[in-house]
Design an enzyme around this catalytic site. Structure first.
Site, PDB file in Angstrom:
ATOM      1  N   GLU A 135       4.098  -5.643   6.916  1.00 47.91           N
ATOM      2  CA  GLU A 135       3.294  -4.628   7.612  1.00 47.91           C
ATOM      3  C   GLU A 135       3.651  -4.523   9.089  1.00 47.91           C
ATOM      4  O   GLU A 135       3.621  -3.437   9.677  1.00 47.91           O
ATOM      5  CB  GLU A 135       1.798  -4.936   7.476  1.00 47.91           C
ATOM      6  N   ALA A 137       0.865  -1.179   0.000  1.00 50.18           N
ATOM      7  CA  ALA A 137       0.000   0.000   0.000  1.00 50.18           C
ATOM      8  C   ALA A 137       0.904   1.232   0.000  1.00 50.18           C
ATOM      9  O   ALA A 137       2.087   1.148   0.333  1.00 50.18           O
ATOM     10  CB  ALA A 137      -0.873  -0.015   1.252  1.00 50.18           C
ATOM     11  N   GLU A 157      -0.818  -9.149  -1.154  1.00 45.59           N
ATOM     12  CA  GLU A 157      -2.264  -9.370  -0.968  1.00 45.59           C
ATOM     13  C   GLU A 157      -3.002  -9.314  -2.305  1.00 45.59           C
ATOM     14  O   GLU A 157      -3.940 -10.079  -2.538  1.00 45.59           O
ATOM     15  CB  GLU A 157      -2.823  -8.341   0.030  1.00 45.59           C
ATOM     16  N   GLY A 177       0.523  -5.039   0.709  1.00 47.20           N
ATOM     17  CA  GLY A 177      -0.631  -5.006  -0.183  1.00 47.20           C
ATOM     18  C   GLY A 177      -0.324  -5.622  -1.539  1.00 47.20           C
ATOM     19  O   GLY A 177      -1.228  -6.153  -2.202  1.00 47.20           O
TER      20      GLY A 177
HETATM   21  N1  3HC Z   1       4.644   3.482   0.031  1.00 48.94           N
HETATM   22  C1  3HC Z   1       5.122   4.699  -0.281  1.00 48.94           C
HETATM   23  N2  3HC Z   1       6.415   4.926  -0.598  1.00 48.94           N
HETATM   24  C2  3HC Z   1       7.240   3.861  -0.612  1.00 48.94           C
HETATM   25  C3  3HC Z   1       6.797   2.568  -0.296  1.00 48.94           C
HETATM   26  C4  3HC Z   1       5.427   2.389   0.021  1.00 48.94           C
HETATM   27  N3  3HC Z   1       4.923   1.188   0.308  1.00 48.94           N
HETATM   28  N4  3HC Z   1       7.850   1.730  -0.399  1.00 48.94           N
HETATM   29  C5  3HC Z   1       8.898   2.468  -0.747  1.00 48.94           C
HETATM   30  N5  3HC Z   1       8.539   3.755  -0.877  1.00 48.94           N
HETATM   31  C6  3HC Z   1       9.384   4.886  -1.295  1.00 48.94           C
HETATM   32  C7  3HC Z   1      10.484   5.166  -0.275  1.00 48.94           C
HETATM   33  O1  3HC Z   1      10.046   6.027   0.736  1.00 48.94           O
HETATM   34  C8  3HC Z   1      11.544   5.798  -1.150  1.00 48.94           C
HETATM   35  O2  3HC Z   1      11.184   7.135  -1.345  1.00 48.94           O
HETATM   36  P1  3HC Z   1      12.310   8.277  -1.493  1.00 48.94           P
HETATM   37  O3  3HC Z   1      13.107   7.891  -2.700  1.00 48.94           O
HETATM   38  O4  3HC Z   1      11.517   9.516  -1.648  1.00 48.94           O
HETATM   39  O5  3HC Z   1      13.118   8.226  -0.229  1.00 48.94           O
HETATM   40  C9  3HC Z   1      11.392   5.083  -2.483  1.00 48.94           C
HETATM   41  O6  3HC Z   1      10.076   4.492  -2.457  1.00 48.94           O
HETATM   42  C10 3HC Z   1      12.380   3.972  -2.714  1.00 48.94           C
HETATM   43  O7  3HC Z   1      12.371   3.115  -1.581  1.00 48.94           O
HETATM   44  P2  3HC Z   1      13.721   2.498  -0.987  1.00 48.94           P
HETATM   45  O8  3HC Z   1      14.744   3.556  -0.855  1.00 48.94           O
HETATM   46  O9  3HC Z   1      13.330   1.740   0.226  1.00 48.94           O
HETATM   47  O10 3HC Z   1      14.140   1.521  -2.185  1.00 48.94           O
HETATM   48  P3  3HC Z   1      14.830   0.107  -2.114  1.00 48.94           P
HETATM   49  O11 3HC Z   1      15.033  -0.296  -3.516  1.00 48.94           O
HETATM   50  O12 3HC Z   1      15.988   0.130  -1.176  1.00 48.94           O
HETATM   51  O13 3HC Z   1      13.747  -0.867  -1.439  1.00 48.94           O
HETATM   52  C11 3HC Z   1      11.583  -1.861  -1.098  1.00 48.94           C
HETATM   53  C12 3HC Z   1      12.553  -1.157  -2.089  1.00 48.94           C
HETATM   54  C13 3HC Z   1      12.149  -3.222  -0.696  1.00 48.94           C
HETATM   55  C14 3HC Z   1      10.278  -2.036  -1.809  1.00 48.94           C
HETATM   56  C15 3HC Z   1      11.431  -0.976   0.163  1.00 48.94           C
HETATM   57  O14 3HC Z   1      11.123   0.332  -0.243  1.00 48.94           O
HETATM   58  C16 3HC Z   1      10.351  -1.421   1.114  1.00 48.94           C
HETATM   59  O15 3HC Z   1      10.574  -2.310   1.888  1.00 48.94           O
HETATM   60  N6  3HC Z   1       9.193  -0.752   1.059  1.00 48.94           N
HETATM   61  C17 3HC Z   1       8.130  -0.932   2.015  1.00 48.94           C
HETATM   62  C18 3HC Z   1       7.374  -2.181   1.795  1.00 48.94           C
HETATM   63  C19 3HC Z   1       6.255  -2.271   2.780  1.00 48.94           C
HETATM   64  O16 3HC Z   1       6.396  -2.041   3.964  1.00 48.94           O
HETATM   65  N7  3HC Z   1       5.081  -2.616   2.273  1.00 48.94           N
HETATM   66  C20 3HC Z   1       3.915  -2.748   3.103  1.00 48.94           C
HETATM   67  C21 3HC Z   1       3.188  -1.449   3.127  1.00 48.94           C
HETATM   68  S1  3HC Z   1       1.835  -1.483   4.260  1.00 48.94           S
HETATM   69  C22 3HC Z   1       0.618  -2.305   3.422  1.00 48.94           C
HETATM   70  O17 3HC Z   1       0.825  -2.785   2.349  1.00 48.94           O
HETATM   71  C23 3HC Z   1      -0.718  -2.343   4.114  1.00 48.94           C
HETATM   72  C24 3HC Z   1      -1.628  -3.297   3.448  1.00 48.94           C
HETATM   73  O18 3HC Z   1      -1.611  -4.533   4.118  1.00 48.94           O
HETATM   74  C25 3HC Z   1      -3.061  -2.787   3.482  1.00 48.94           C
END
Ligand code: 3HC
Length: 684
Positions: free
Chosen positions: A128, A66, A108, A105
């Site tokens: 998450e 998400a 999911e 997400g």
């Molecule tokens: N939402 C918004 N922005 C995100 C994001 C997300 N889910 N994931 C990454 N970004 C952004 C980062 O903030 C970063 O922004 P910036 O360049 O402005 O600083 C940019 O994307 C690049 O991210 P990284 O520097 O982390 O890039 P990497 O290549 O090192 O890593 C990744 C990529 C493995 C995808 C890592 O970004 C990551 O782990 N992201 C989060 C994944 C996550 O937690 N997903 C779950 C979200 S909660 C959810 O899904 C709820 C659902 O169940 C309803």
């Protein structure tokens, strides 16, 4: 390629309809993506010539979750759980084509598709929990139904992703594609299954989840096994409860449990804190006043001076990243010992199954020992990790200035000495900076990059880029005593000592800090580090409790006695001898003894740290408040679920912090006073 909107487009391949997301950087499932996918789905479902659908992403990854930036705001329709249900209910089979990281997400969405195909390099996970949440779009209900509770629990509760091969082995992924032909392989897969009448629906499956239904003890066993790692965090327990609900209720009921738990976590402070840390970690790598296109120095070879614990640990970071290291010592014996320890550490890792024997040999083959500075001449980066003494450091840098090639970075691992003074002995102060690693340097994630007054932009940007290569989280600090981390440790230690002098038991002071969430308190930490750190080494000069401990050989854990006595299993027991020493000091000081409440013990240690952090900001020694949080979370065990000292202070209320400091007669800096008065925050 017809565009649905700015981020979603579609393609037709005979009777296969392909929905493509292109929303850099990570295809997060923001409103545009959801709206576009929903419209594309409507188009595919309304077209009789379409037999099957493929969902894939352009760019570096499948949906990585998400969009976290939308959290805390009013969600725009269609919300992700509704979109997922709609996909799953599609009478036409949908194939998810996964590359990069299918996270949160994103996974999911994939679970709501009827089939999943992935390239071998892909990873699947539900992280998450690391944001203080649980999967809120059906993940806690669908994943256990697809892979079983035993496989789903660790994925959901620890948040660690698994590789595609393992995902295939447990049935999460149906088919592995070739690395370069995912799009075509997914279309071929869709054509194969397009004519079939029945397709697997994750939420309706009952075959795999039977493990949790038949053995409900699995949940308590998991809790017990992971109790230590999960201490203090709210989300892991909610994750366990949600997965348990999947074994106790039909999907329609289970999903309600998931939603309630998700909303509760989303509104809570812990998730806000952990989301703050997610963005804080990414912000920390940005250096505000340096252009993005600043040329970097190509670091192909590293020199390390000193093969002791610190030098050895530092070297391992680079060896593990495949960068050759030449390590320098003064004596052959010390060099042999240091290199032997590095090998032993690698072999211990291999024994635990986290490295192969070939990887151990590969890393060791990159290591060269030397007794001669001349062998450092062609290094692109040299890190000095010798004894903390300004004169010694100056000698080392004078020598480095003579022998190391022009254009190299010269770094010191000092934890508090003045980098500018060190740089001044060289003819190239722009090449000099601090790389403050934390012990054990091969394990601890934190790296303080200390920027001297004359440090060059390329040198600084290179150090930051390199920190990623060696898997550190780095923060830029300015030159001041103790930089960010150790500087803030000082006021806490001063208050801990003062509390003991006023009547608090030292083990109680530790207990209060541990109850707050730190792994150990200030006196336990002193014992771990060695009570003799910074000791003047004159056993006849007794000016503090610590002087007396050192004079008595109570040097901490390494001597099996310090503030505490340690038994064979390293259990810490408050010491009668130390109680007597403290009683003596209290009597001599004439300080009034009193009962001190837990609140006072906590506030007097943590509020002055907040004040010191605010001073660090005021003086420009840290770029942003969130950098300070990153330092304390990753280097000193500040509990992550509070967001770090600066975020925590904001949640407590800065007016309350200031009032507390004033009540205890402790200093308040201007920045903190101003922010409190204007009802502002330290973090944004
Ligand atoms: N939402 C918004 N922005 C995100 C994001 C997300 N889910 N994931 C990454 N970004 C952004 C980062 O903030 C970063 O922004 P910036 O360049 O402005 O600083 C940019 O994307 C690049 O991210 P990284 O520097 O982390 O890039 P990497 O290549 O090192 O890593 C990744 C990529 C493995 C995808 C890592 O970004 C990551 O782990 N992201 C989060 C994944 C996550 O937690 N997903 C779950 C979200 S909660 C959810 O899904 C709820 C659902 O169940 C309803």
């Amino acid at each position: 390629m017809p565009a649905i909107n700015a981020v979603i487009s579609t393609e037709r391949h005979d009777n296969v309809f392909v929905i493509i997301s292109n929303s850099p950087p990570v295809n997060a499932l923001g409103a545009d993506v959801r709206v576009g996918m929903d419209a594309a789905l409507t188009e595919a479902l309304g077209d009789d010539s379409v037999a099957a659908i493929v969902i894939r992403c352009d760019g570096k990854t499948f949906f990585a979750g998400a969009d976290i930036t939308e959290f805390g705001k009013m969600p725009a329709d269609p919300i992700l759980p509704v979109l997922c249900d709609r996909m799953e209910a599609s009478p036409k089979p949908i194939v998810a084509a996964i590359h990069g990281t299918a996270l949160g997400g994103g996974l999911e969405v994939a679970l709501s598709c009827h089939y999943r195909i992935a390239v071998p390099s892909a990873q699947c996970g539900l992280p998450e929990v690391k944001l203080g949440l649980l999967p809120g779009a059906g993940g806690t209900q669908r994943l256990p139904r697809v892979v079983g509770v035993e496989a789903a629990l660790p994925m959901i509760v620890t948040g660690n992703p698994i590789k595609a091969k393992q995902a295939h082995a447990i049935g999460l992924v149906d088919r592995l594609a070739s690395e370069d032909t995912l799009a075509a392989d997914a279309i071929a897969f869709a054509k194969e299954i397009g004519g079939n009448m029945e397709h697997p629906v994750s939420s309706a499956r009952t075959d795999k989840i039977i493990d949790g239904i038949q053995n409900p003890a699995i949940f308590d066993e998991f809790r017990a096994k992971n109790a230590r790692a999960l201490r203090g965090f709210e989300a892991p327990e909610a994750c366990i409860q949600a997965v348990k609900a999947a074994t106790e209720h039909p999907y329609a009921e289970g999903i309600k449990v998931e939603r309630n738990l998700f909303m509760k976590l989303m509104m809570g402070t812990q998730s806000a804190a952990l989301r703050h840390l997610f963005f804080a970690e990414r912000a920390a790598s940005k250096i505000d006043d340096i252009a993005k296109d600043t040329p970097l120095i190509d670091v192909k070879k590293v020199g390390v001076i000193g093969a002791g614990t610190m030098g050895g640990g530092i070297s391992m970071n680079f060896l593990s990243a495949g960068i050759p290291v030449t390590i320098l010592e003064m004596q052959q014996e010390a060099l042999d010992r240091g290199m032997g320890v590095i090998r032993k550490n690698y072999e211990a890792t291999a024994k635990k199954g986290r490295m192969t024997a070939e990887q151990v040999e590969g890393a060791m083959a990159l290591l060269t020992g030397t007794l001669s500075y001349d062998d450092l001449a062609d290094c692109d980066l040299v890190i000095e990790a010798v004894y903390e003494n300004m004169d010694v450091k100056k000698q080392v840098f004078t020598k480095l200035d003579e022998v190391v090639k022009a254009g190299a970075i010269l770094a010191t691992n000092t934890s508090y000495l003045n980098i500018d003074e060190i740089a001044a002995v060289t003819k190239r102060p722009e090449a000099v900076l601090g790389l403050h690693f934390f012990s054990p340097a091969n394990v601890m994630r934190l790296l303080e990059i200390v920027r001297g007054a004359k440090t060059g932009p390329s040198e600084l940007a290179t150090a930051m880029a390199l920190s990623k290569k060696i898997k550190k989280v780095a923060v830029v600090a300015g030159v001041c005593d103790g930089f960010i981390g150790n500087r803030m440790l000082m006021p806490r230690q001063n208050q801990a000592n003062a509390l003991v002098m006023e009547g608090a038991d030292y083990w109680h002071v530790d207990e209060v800090i541990v109850n707050f969430g730190f792994p150990m308190g200030p006196f336990q930490m002193a014992d771990l580090a060695g009570t003799d750190i910074g000791w003047h080494r004159d056993p006849t000069r007794i000016e503090s409790i610590r002087d007396q401990l050192c004079a008595d050989g109570r040097l901490g854990q390494k001597a099996s006695k310090g503030f505490y006595d340690y038994d064979e299993s390293r259990r810490a027991i408050p010491s009668d001898a130390v109680k007597a020493i403290i009683a003596d000091f209290r009597a001599k000081s004439g300080a009034e003894q009193r009962e001190i409440s837990d609140d006072e013990i906590l506030e007097r240690q943590l509020f002055p740290m907040v004040n010191e952090g605010a001073m660090i900001l005021e003086e420009g020694m840290a770029q942003r408040a969130s950098d300070i949080d990153i330092v304390w979370i990753n280097g000193y065990g500040w509990p992550a679920w509070t967001g770090g000292p600066m975020f925590w202070a904001d949640t407590v209320g800065l007016d309350k912090v200031v009032a507390g400091l004033e009540k205890y007669g402790l200093p308040v800096c201007q920045l903190l006073a101003d922010k409190a008065a204007s009802k502002g925050k330290l973090t944004k």
